[in-house]
Design an enzyme around this catalytic site. Structure first.
Site, PDB file in Angstrom:
ATOM      1  N   TYR A 135      26.193  10.455  40.826  1.00 42.56           N
ATOM      2  CA  TYR A 135      27.509  10.503  41.459  1.00 42.56           C
ATOM      3  C   TYR A 135      27.083   9.183  41.666  1.00 42.56           C
ATOM      4  O   TYR A 135      28.231   7.208  42.127  1.00 42.56           O
ATOM      5  CB  TYR A 135      28.063  11.251  42.817  1.00 42.56           C
ATOM      6  N   LYS A 194      17.013  21.516  38.550  1.00 44.16           N
ATOM      7  CA  LYS A 194      17.040  21.444  36.821  1.00 44.16           C
ATOM      8  C   LYS A 194      15.287  20.767  36.793  1.00 44.16           C
ATOM      9  O   LYS A 194      15.172  20.196  36.105  1.00 44.16           O
ATOM     10  CB  LYS A 194      18.195  20.804  36.154  1.00 44.16           C
ATOM     11  N   ASP A 226      20.967  26.024  34.996  1.00 42.94           N
ATOM     12  CA  ASP A 226      21.582  27.029  34.376  1.00 42.94           C
ATOM     13  C   ASP A 226      21.454  27.838  34.089  1.00 42.94           C
ATOM     14  O   ASP A 226      22.702  28.944  34.149  1.00 42.94           O
ATOM     15  CB  ASP A 226      20.781  26.889  32.052  1.00 42.94           C
ATOM     16  N   ASP A 250      28.838  19.920  42.372  1.00 43.12           N
ATOM     17  CA  ASP A 250      30.455  20.284  41.564  1.00 43.12           C
ATOM     18  C   ASP A 250      31.609  21.296  40.006  1.00 43.12           C
ATOM     19  O   ASP A 250      32.378  22.149  40.966  1.00 43.12           O
ATOM     20  CB  ASP A 250      30.369  18.549  40.778  1.00 43.12           C
ATOM     21  N   ASP A 254      33.359  25.192  41.653  1.00 42.09           N
ATOM     22  CA  ASP A 254      34.616  25.524  40.833  1.00 42.09           C
ATOM     23  C   ASP A 254      33.777  26.427  40.356  1.00 42.09           C
ATOM     24  O   ASP A 254      34.843  27.600  40.175  1.00 42.09           O
ATOM     25  CB  ASP A 254      34.828  24.535  39.908  1.00 42.09           C
TER      26      ASP A 254
HETATM   27  C1  IPM Z   1      35.534  17.446  43.399  1.00 42.50           C
HETATM   28  C2  IPM Z   1      35.913  16.812  42.963  1.00 42.50           C
HETATM   29  C3  IPM Z   1      36.067  15.546  42.784  1.00 42.50           C
HETATM   30  C4  IPM Z   1      34.463  15.402  42.917  1.00 42.50           C
HETATM   31  C5  IPM Z   1      36.448  13.911  41.964  1.00 42.50           C
HETATM   32  C6  IPM Z   1      38.196  14.060  42.034  1.00 42.50           C
HETATM   33  C7  IPM Z   1      35.022  12.832  42.386  1.00 42.50           C
HETATM   34  O1  IPM Z   1      36.073  16.839  41.870  1.00 42.50           O
HETATM   35  O2  IPM Z   1      35.593  17.523  44.937  1.00 42.50           O
HETATM   36  O3  IPM Z   1      34.991  19.008  43.585  1.00 42.50           O
HETATM   37  O4  IPM Z   1      33.851  15.772  41.986  1.00 42.50           O
HETATM   38  O5  IPM Z   1      33.634  15.303  43.833  1.00 42.50           O
HETATM   39 MG    MG Z   2      34.434  18.967  41.454  1.00 40.64          MG
END
Ligand code: IPM
Ligand code: MG
Length: 367
Positions: A135, A194, A226, A250, A254
């Protein structure tokens, strides 16, 4: 105590209004100051993280953040896109430790896409490193078209990088969090990497293993990313604390959030070395439902509770919010994202009002 309120884009303003309402009834003497961020700030000031917003965030004791982003900004050059606001805040404020709990509330076990027995009682914590990795490496790409497209370019790359101090500090945070969750000693950390392919993550694995020597009571295991993605949907309860880098964190956070039935329920915290933090729902700005009054405000309300607990040292107030949220769920109120047969569908404002009512001791009636 000064709290910066940054509502942002999409459903951000709607869900933030409910969190502000909840903080208000607690009468904690907090000073709340609002500033634009993301696309809203770009519209007003020509930049997603204007100087004035950054200054407020720096001066504040804590930050409550809504969400940023909208497809309509996809064509902007990267430095002006809404996402840069949150990345900029993380970097400028040194918010390196991202806590993303995935908790399955008893009432919502059936909202998960997994079988109830796999997720009932789930309580895991993903700790994502937030200011390093690919990032914040060196992006390279030659943009040839004025709209920022890569048409005609021959190559693009981003560099993945971690330094020893960056890995050490997040590893300490993870081992300490595991201990705290276990009541002072013990707990388990799974470090996700990884290492079979990437030098950066062989280094990550080695440094985490070194730091672990200071925490003999905490169990440590290592898992490739993975496999971790697979185990999260196969047997999520095998995890306790998961620590990983920015990119894998990230993605896995999710995935983990969805195990719980709704990403609309999950708060998150991003902390610096002195526990100052930015608190935000784990979900995004959901432009598709913005302005309709149907978004779930509970993740933002629970983020406010997390802020009271971790940064503002007001654990009783945090408890009151969290019990109120549980009471509202127990009473059968649901926004669309967590609605199921037999529960009562409510809008954003009605959900916020119900939490306020539960805090102030009024009874909630379902119809
Ligand atoms: C998160 C989001 C951010 C990230 C984006 C909006 C830059 O997906 O906070 O998880 O990738 O960190
Ligand atoms: Mg995210």
């Amino acid at each position: 105590m000064l709290v910066a309120i940054l509502p942002g884009d999409g459903i951000g303003p709607e869900i933030m209004a409910e969190a502000v309402k909840v903080l208000g009834v607690l009468e904690l003497g907090l000073v709340l100051e609002t500033a634009p961020v993301g696309g809203a700030a770009y519209e007003a000031h020509g930049h997603p993280l204007p100087e004035s917003t950054l200054r407020l965030a720096q001066a504040a004791d804590a930050i409550l953040f809504g969400a940023v982003g909208d497809w309509k900004y996809d064509k902007l050059e990267r430095a002006l896109r809404p996402e840069q606001a949150i990345l900029g805040l993380r970097k400028h404020l040194g918010l390196f430790a991202n806590f993303r709990p995935a908790i399955c509330y008893a009432e919502l076990t059936h909202a998960s896409s997994l079988k109830p027995e796999l997720v009932a009682g789930l309580d895991i914590l993903i700790i994502r490193e937030l200011t390093g990795d690919i990032y914040f490496g060196q992006p390279r790409g030659r943009r040839t078209a004025p709209d920022g497209a890569f048409a005609g370019a021959e190559e693009a790359f981003d560099t993945m990088r971690y330094t020893r101090p960056e890995i050490e500090r997040i590893a300490h945070v993870a081992f300490q969090a595991a201990r705290r969750r276990a009541g002072g000693r013990g707990g388990k950390v799974t470090s996700v990497d990884k290492a079979n392919v990437l030098e950066t993550f062989q280094f990550w694995k080695d440094v985490v293993t070194e730091v672990h020597r200071d925490y003999p009571d905490v169990a440590l295991d290592h898992m490739y990313v993975d496999n971790a993605a697979m185990q999260l949907v196969r047997a999520p309860k095998r995890f306790d604390v998961v620590v990983t880098g920015n990119m894998f964190g990230d993605i896995l956070s999710d995935e983990a959030s969805m195990l719980t039935g709704s990403i609309g329920m999950l708060p998150s915290a991003s902390l610096d070395a002195r526990n100052k933090g930015l608190y935000e729902p784990s979900h995004g700005s959901a432009p598709d439902i913005a302005g309709q009054g149907v978004a779930n405000p509970l993740a933002t309300i629970l983020s406010a509770a997390m802020m009271l607990r971790y940064t503002l040292q007001q654990p009783e107030a945090a408890d009151r919010i969290e019990s109120a949220v549980r009471a509202v769920l127990a009473a059968g109120l649901r926004t669309g994202d967590i609605w199921s047969e037999g529960t009562r569908r409510v809008g954003t404002r009605e959900m916020g009002d119900a939490v306020v009512a539960a805090i102030t001791g009024k009874t909630i009636t379902t119809s």
